[in-house]
Design an enzyme around this catalytic site. Structure first.
Site, mmCIF file in Angstrom:
data_model
loop_
_atom_site.group_PDB
_atom_site.id
_atom_site.type_symbol
_atom_site.label_atom_id
_atom_site.label_comp_id
_atom_site.label_asym_id
_atom_site.label_seq_id
_atom_site.Cartn_x
_atom_site.Cartn_y
_atom_site.Cartn_z
ATOM 1 N N LYS A 81 104.405 -15.239 32.623
ATOM 2 C CA LYS A 81 103.281 -14.301 32.663
ATOM 3 C C LYS A 81 102.308 -14.520 31.516
ATOM 4 O O LYS A 81 102.629 -15.131 30.495
ATOM 5 C CB LYS A 81 103.791 -12.863 32.732
ATOM 6 N N ARG A 138 113.819 -12.041 37.022
ATOM 7 C CA ARG A 138 113.130 -12.747 38.107
ATOM 8 C C ARG A 138 112.397 -13.923 37.465
ATOM 9 O O ARG A 138 111.506 -13.729 36.641
ATOM 10 C CB ARG A 138 112.158 -11.797 38.805
#
Length: 283
Positions: free
Chosen positions: A222, A262
């Site tokens: 991210k 994840r």
């Protein structure tokens, strides 16, 4: 360190669960378009299984900031062949969708977990569907669709506000008939949150224990990691250059007893989780 939680209907490997990502989309931030072709997505999912993923999360809608939603028909066309093939190969498949129609078709094709980034807020009928199917459900903190979610990153105290808002979402899950032993919470890093919000949630993660359900953390690749690792010119690291930082977070989260992560780099994340599990084991 918290004891590892168990979720009914999902693997319980005695370490942090590794959820591998398969984006069947043209515009995901981490691998935009690389696995849009179903055959490529299936091959990738099989590779992630071989690398040690416990769950394969298949999604046909990009939720990067600013993304425009595909139609239901397009989402179905993207994910169903992939879910079916991976389930037939023995994978524990998660369907990443906000739409009841897509979830129902994916469940019919073999999905065993529903990952709803809206946490039931986009289409509440999805909660009743999951309850009737008696499947586990990932309830993410959510304030709105990707197209404008960055404008909603306004908090008095991001941790307290996330707890309060997710508590309401969890109440709706239970009211719809999803049993607490099948619920997982994702605090939604990057969804209507700045980089500083993400770091504060990670640093104060223990406070989310008050929710009483296992946590799944999706930090892999991210933007806040790319910003942290920016070069001398201030340019953030690219998505694929954030894998080492993502694995470092996996190790830290595993040491804290987080239920699952994840991730995109499955092999390295699985290695990190295995090392932590052995390191914290007492003779």
């Amino acid at each position: 360190m918290q004891p590892l939680s168990r979720v009914t209907g999902l693997p319980a490997p005695g370490r942090t669960v590794i959820v591998g990502v398969v984006n069947v989309t043209p515009d995901s931030f981490s691998d935009g378009g690389e696995f849009l072709d179903p055959d490529a997505a299936i091959r990738h999912g099989l590779e992630l299984m071989a690398e040690g993923a416990d769950v394969i999360d298949v999604g046909g809608e990009s939720t990067r900031p600013g993304a425009v939603r595909p139609t239901t028909e397009v989402e179905l066309r993207r994910v169903l062949p992939v879910v079916s093939a991976l389930a037939e190969a023995g994978a524990v498949v998660s369907i990443d969708t906000m739409r009841p129609v897509v979830a129902a078709a994916a469940i019919e094709a073999g999905a065993r977990l529903v990952n709803d980034v809206s946490g039931g807020r986009a289409e509440p009928d999805l909660l009743r569907l999951v309850a009737e199917a008696e499947l586990p459900y990932i309830c993410m903190h959510w304030r709105g669709h990707s197209v404008d979610m960055e404008s909603k990153a306004d908090y008095v105290d991001v941790v307290a506000d996330v707890i309060a808002e997710v508590s309401v979402q969890l109440e709706a899950c239970v009211a719809a008939g999803i049993t607490p032993d099948r619920l997982i919470v994702d605090p939604g890093l990057g969804f209507a949150k700045t980089g500083e919000h993400n770091w504060e949630l990670l640093q104060r993660l223990d406070e989310l224990d008050v929710l009483g359900v296992p946590l799944l953390i999706g930090a892999s690749r991210k933007r806040f990691l790319g910003t942290l690792l920016a070069g001398p010119d201030g340019a953030p690291r690219t998505a694929r250059e954030r894998d080492a930082a993502s694995v470092a977070l996996t190790a830290l989260l595993a040491e804290r007893g987080v239920w699952g992560v994840r991730v995109h780099a499955v092999r390295d994340s699985r290695d990190a989780a295995d090392v932590v599990a052995r390191f914290v084991r007492r003779p």
